[in-house]
Design a protein around this motif. Structure first.
Motif, PDB file in Angstrom:
ATOM      1  N   HIS A   1      13.163   2.250  12.206  1.00 39.02           N
ATOM      2  CA  HIS A   1      13.104   1.529  10.939  1.00 39.02           C
ATOM      3  C   HIS A   1      12.658   0.081  11.190  1.00 39.02           C
ATOM      4  O   HIS A   1      12.885  -0.461  12.271  1.00 39.02           O
ATOM      5  CB  HIS A   1      14.477   1.528  10.262  1.00 39.02           C
ATOM      6  CG  HIS A   1      14.879   2.876   9.751  1.00 39.02           C
ATOM      7  ND1 HIS A   1      15.602   3.771  10.505  1.00 39.02           N
ATOM      8  CD2 HIS A   1      14.641   3.485   8.572  1.00 39.02           C
ATOM      9  CE1 HIS A   1      15.795   4.865   9.806  1.00 39.02           C
ATOM     10  NE2 HIS A   1      15.226   4.726   8.638  1.00 39.02           N
ATOM     11  N   PRO A   2      12.065  -0.562  10.198  1.00 40.64           N
ATOM     12  CA  PRO A   2      11.656  -1.960  10.386  1.00 40.64           C
ATOM     13  C   PRO A   2      12.866  -2.894  10.473  1.00 40.64           C
ATOM     14  O   PRO A   2      13.975  -2.527  10.090  1.00 40.64           O
ATOM     15  CB  PRO A   2      10.836  -2.254   9.129  1.00 40.64           C
ATOM     16  CG  PRO A   2      11.315  -1.282   8.113  1.00 40.64           C
ATOM     17  CD  PRO A   2      11.737  -0.053   8.868  1.00 40.64           C
ATOM     18  N   ASP A   3      12.620  -4.080  10.965  1.00 38.75           N
ATOM     19  CA  ASP A   3      13.648  -5.126  10.983  1.00 38.75           C
ATOM     20  C   ASP A   3      13.976  -5.439   9.528  1.00 38.75           C
ATOM     21  O   ASP A   3      13.116  -5.913   8.782  1.00 38.75           O
ATOM     22  CB  ASP A   3      13.090  -6.362  11.689  1.00 38.75           C
ATOM     23  CG  ASP A   3      14.030  -7.547  11.685  1.00 38.75           C
ATOM     24  OD1 ASP A   3      14.893  -7.663  10.785  1.00 38.75           O
ATOM     25  OD2 ASP A   3      13.883  -8.396  12.573  1.00 38.75           O
ATOM     26  N   PRO A   4      15.203  -5.184   9.079  1.00 38.28           N
ATOM     27  CA  PRO A   4      15.516  -5.369   7.660  1.00 38.28           C
ATOM     28  C   PRO A   4      15.395  -6.815   7.193  1.00 38.28           C
ATOM     29  O   PRO A   4      15.083  -7.065   6.031  1.00 38.28           O
ATOM     30  CB  PRO A   4      16.956  -4.871   7.539  1.00 38.28           C
ATOM     31  CG  PRO A   4      17.522  -4.999   8.914  1.00 38.28           C
ATOM     32  CD  PRO A   4      16.365  -4.763   9.851  1.00 38.28           C
TER      33      PRO A   4
ATOM     34  N   PRO B   1      20.129  -0.583  11.007  1.00 38.10           N
ATOM     35  CA  PRO B   1      19.060  -0.016  10.188  1.00 38.10           C
ATOM     36  C   PRO B   1      18.575   1.339  10.701  1.00 38.10           C
ATOM     37  O   PRO B   1      17.839   2.035  10.014  1.00 38.10           O
ATOM     38  CB  PRO B   1      17.941  -1.055  10.295  1.00 38.10           C
ATOM     39  CG  PRO B   1      18.124  -1.622  11.665  1.00 38.10           C
ATOM     40  CD  PRO B   1      19.629  -1.669  11.857  1.00 38.10           C
ATOM     41  N   ASP B   2      18.985   1.716  11.917  1.00 40.84           N
ATOM     42  CA  ASP B   2      18.480   2.923  12.550  1.00 40.84           C
ATOM     43  C   ASP B   2      19.334   4.162  12.292  1.00 40.84           C
ATOM     44  O   ASP B   2      19.034   5.240  12.819  1.00 40.84           O
ATOM     45  CB  ASP B   2      18.333   2.696  14.060  1.00 40.84           C
ATOM     46  CG  ASP B   2      17.388   1.544  14.353  1.00 40.84           C
ATOM     47  OD1 ASP B   2      16.342   1.456  13.681  1.00 40.84           O
ATOM     48  OD2 ASP B   2      17.706   0.726  15.233  1.00 40.84           O
ATOM     49  N   ALA B   3      20.387   4.020  11.490  1.00 42.64           N
ATOM     50  CA  ALA B   3      21.191   5.190  11.128  1.00 42.64           C
ATOM     51  C   ALA B   3      20.281   6.216  10.447  1.00 42.64           C
ATOM     52  O   ALA B   3      19.340   5.843   9.745  1.00 42.64           O
ATOM     53  CB  ALA B   3      22.326   4.774  10.193  1.00 42.64           C
ATOM     54  N   PRO B   4      20.544   7.504  10.645  1.00 42.60           N
ATOM     55  CA  PRO B   4      19.631   8.526  10.116  1.00 42.60           C
ATOM     56  C   PRO B   4      19.827   8.796   8.622  1.00 42.60           C
ATOM     57  O   PRO B   4      19.942   9.929   8.181  1.00 42.60           O
ATOM     58  CB  PRO B   4      19.970   9.754  10.972  1.00 42.60           C
ATOM     59  CG  PRO B   4      21.400   9.565  11.326  1.00 42.60           C
ATOM     60  CD  PRO B   4      21.587   8.091  11.485  1.00 42.60           C
TER      61      PRO B   4
END
Length: 182
Positions: free
Chosen positions: A10-13, A75-78
């Motif tokens: 995921h992108p950097d939030p 942010p990388d949680a599925p």
């Protein structure tokens, strides 16, 4: 069948939000871009996970800072919305450090600060616990310098509502992003 754990990062939030100033955060327990230990892991991660929030120190917040909000976000949680591990609101402006394990439920907090519910459903720091087999996740520990003494939320505020209010009151952010898993 495609493995659901094989997906792009995921992108950097915080790169997706309006630009604000920055200041410095350091830690004796975690390092930017480096793996966290089991001290910062949630019991769901197994092993000798201790669920201890890291020590955080910050400096250089901008003039006009009236309080801080401390968060930890993965942010990388599925899932589409990521996962909130920690939300500490209304930290007084004269506080520039949180000791190791300051995020434990029941610990005395500075001034009128308080925890809101994290995505584990608890009012404390919830450590790292990515799904088995997932690539390493990033954990954004962020100190938000805020232009009001109180963010105007209570302990029952969702992470989304805390974030929404931060969007209108953040002067600057200090970010340290360790990893876990993989």
């Amino acid at each position: 069948m495609t493995n659901p754990l094989e997906r792009p990062q995921h992108p950097d939030p915080y790169e997706l939000l309006p630009k604000v100033g920055s200041f410095t955060v350091t830690s004796t327990d975690v390092a930017d871009g480096q793996p966290m230990g089991m001290d910062q892991a949630h019991p769901m991660a197994g092993g000798d996970a201790k669920n201890i929030s890291p020590q955080l120190s910050w400096s250089g917040a901008p003039e006009g800072t009236k309080s801080y909000v401390v968060t930890c976000y993965d942010p990388d949680a599925p899932i589409p919305g990521g996962f909130w591990h920690w939300l500490l609101v209304d930290v007084p402006a004269d506080v520039t450090e949180l000791a190791t394990d300051a995020g434990r439920e029941g610990k005395a907090l500075p001034g009128k600060s308080f925890h809101t519910r994290n995505d584990f459903g608890t009012f404390d720091f919830g450590g790292a616990a990515p799904p088995a087999g997932d690539p390493a996740h990033r954990y954004y520990f962020v100190i938000h310098a805020v232009d009001v003494e109180s963010l105007g939320v209570d302990e029952n505020a969702s992470a989304a509502f805390v974030s929404f209010n931060l969007a209108f009151h953040t002067l600057a952010r200090a970010i340290i992003t360790p990893t876990f898993g993989g």
